[in-house]
Design an enzyme around this catalytic site. Structure first.
Site, PDB file in Angstrom:
ATOM      1  N   SER A 126       0.926  -1.614  -9.604  1.00  0.00           N
ATOM      2  CA  SER A 126       0.084  -1.368 -10.682  1.00  0.00           C
ATOM      3  C   SER A 126       0.735  -1.520 -12.093  1.00  0.00           C
ATOM      4  CB  SER A 126      -0.603  -0.381 -10.749  1.00  0.00           C
ATOM      5  OG  SER A 126       0.642   0.910 -10.861  1.00  0.00           O
ATOM      6  N   SER A 137       0.759  -1.167  -0.050  1.00  0.00           N
ATOM      7  CA  SER A 137       0.058   0.106   0.002  1.00  0.00           C
ATOM      8  C   SER A 137       0.902   1.370  -0.010  1.00  0.00           C
ATOM      9  CB  SER A 137      -0.835   0.070   1.275  1.00  0.00           C
ATOM     10  OG  SER A 137      -0.257  -0.207   2.336  1.00  0.00           O
ATOM     11  N   ARG A 138       1.258   1.725   1.120  1.00  0.00           N
ATOM     12  CA  ARG A 138       2.129   2.849   1.309  1.00  0.00           C
ATOM     13  C   ARG A 138       3.168   2.619   2.334  1.00  0.00           C
ATOM     14  NH1 ARG A 138       0.691   4.032  -3.109  1.00  0.00           N
ATOM     15  NH2 ARG A 138      -0.244   6.132  -3.834  1.00  0.00           N
ATOM     16  N   GLU A 144      10.928   6.648  -0.733  1.00  0.00           N
ATOM     17  CA  GLU A 144      11.340   5.867  -2.037  1.00  0.00           C
ATOM     18  C   GLU A 144      11.770   7.056  -2.895  1.00  0.00           C
ATOM     19  OE1 GLU A 144       7.451   4.563  -3.597  1.00  0.00           O
ATOM     20  OE2 GLU A 144       7.420   3.351  -1.587  1.00  0.00           O
ATOM     21  N   HIS A 167       8.023  -0.463  -5.805  1.00  0.00           N
ATOM     22  CA  HIS A 167       6.585   0.148  -5.897  1.00  0.00           C
ATOM     23  C   HIS A 167       6.017  -0.419  -7.553  1.00  0.00           C
ATOM     24  CE1 HIS A 167       4.019   3.439  -4.187  1.00  0.00           C
ATOM     25  NE2 HIS A 167       3.028   2.746  -5.103  1.00  0.00           N
TER      26      HIS A 167
HETATM   27  C1  GLV Z   1       0.201   3.377  -6.539  1.00  0.00           C
HETATM   28  O1  GLV Z   1       0.837   3.404  -5.658  1.00  0.00           O
HETATM   29  C2  GLV Z   1      -1.178   3.885  -6.903  1.00  0.00           C
HETATM   30  O2  GLV Z   1      -1.473   4.516  -5.854  1.00  0.00           O
HETATM   31  O3  GLV Z   1      -1.849   3.885  -8.021  1.00  0.00           O
END
Ligand code: GLV
Ligand code: GLV
Length: 323
Positions: free
Chosen positions: A289, A237-238, A267, A286
């Protein structure tokens, strides 16, 4: 006259053509991120900004007096200064749904690579070190199938993780969420737990919370101490939802078995971060996606949001704080 917009990163041609039909646009075509000073100049006369980072500050907004919309090419919008945007009547949009499956796939990539030690063994094999005794306990992995999976934050992506866990791996699934999701409890036979019980019972703890003031450092010393010593921690997530120093300490003290991380507090991750030296930690840059189809769909969705907002329609994916 078409509304003026600025696109702060390269996008697929088809998406660019769609924007071109409706907007007078300029675009940053380099692979390197756009330098701040150029960005501030480019947004001086635009009504719409499409951006991969979504770092929207009071200062940035003050350089864009005509701005109506920031279209974030991401689902997370923790970079938005919501109050500053409200004050200036700038709406913000993001790209939910289209990346849920890709992120859920990656969560399982991290679950499997940590539990079955895929990255670690890959290194041994490539280094010509296939000469250890695989009957020795020290090389054994941990089962994924039928294990107990605890998801912290059962949103859209969480639901996709649940489907994979239940249908594919026949896992028991627990979840913690601010609000109960009784429909999902029924649909997938997942069980609600408070945070502490979830941490105590789960073999895999998957963190799936957005970053907000309320979720900052949700996982800290106490939370890692509550986990089973044999449990594996996954974060897609983060980074800032985790107190990374506490995670490092928990791993150093063998309070947990392993971790799979797609995100970090800072990051790109700093070269001297102790996590990078740990065999039982899998680190990714990261890429949740980051597949061809998903990145295309995100760009198209961001373009649709952008175009809608600058042509006087309500964009489909305005973030809830700015609706
Ligand atoms: C990726 O981390 C997004 O928030 O799309
Ligand atoms: C993220 O978009 C989520 O809802 O989990």
């Amino acid at each position: 006259m078409k509304p003026k917009v600025f696109i702060a990163k390269p996008i697929p041609q088809e998406v660019e053509e769609f924007i071109a039909k409706h907007c007078d646009y300029k675009i940053w075509r380099e692979v390197e991120p756009i330098p701040e000073d150029i960005l501030l100049k480019e947004i001086a006369d635009v009504e719409g900004l499409m951006t991969p980072k979504g770092i929207i500050t009071e200062d940035l907004l003050s350089h864009a007096p005509h701005l109506k919309v920031v279209s974030n090419i991401a689902v997370g919008y923790d970079g938005f200064d919501i109050e500053a945007m409200k004050k200036r009547n700038v709406i913000g949009t993001h790209t939910p749904y289209v990346l849920d499956e890709a992120v859920a796939d990656l969560v399982f990539g991290l679950i499997l690579s940590t539990s079955r030690r895929i990255v670690e063994f890959d290194r041994y094999v490539k280094d010509g070190e296939w000469n250890f005794n695989l009957d020795s306990q020290e090389y054994f992995g941990k089962d994924v199938h039928h294990a107990k999976l605890g998801i912290i934050g059962l949103g859209r992506i969480g639901e996709k993780i649940v489907r994979r866990a239940k249908l594919g791996f026949e896992m028991d699934v627990l979840y913690y969420n601010r609000s109960r999701k009784r429909d999902l409890e029924e649909k997938y036979d997942v069980q609600y737990r408070n945070m502490n019980d979830l941490l105590k019972e789960s073999d895999f703890v998957v963190l799936m919370l957005p970053l907000t003031e309320a979720t900052y450092h949700t996982m800290g010393k106490e939370q890692f101490a509550s986990m089973k010593r044999d449990a594996i921690f996954i974060n897609c997530s983060r980074g800032q939802v985790v107190d990374e120093a506490a995670l490092i300490e928990a791993l150093e003290n063998n309070e947990i078995r392993a971790a799979g991380l797609d995100v970090f507090e800072i990051e790109p991750v700093q070269k001297d971060n102790p996590l990078l030296k740990m065999k039982n930690v899998v680190t990714l840059p990261h890429i949740g996606s980051c597949t061809e189809n998903t990145r295309f769909d995100m760009a198209m969705k961001a373009a649709e949001n952008l175009v809608a907002a600058v042509t006087g329609q309500v964009p489909p994916n305005v973030v809830k704080e700015l609706q």
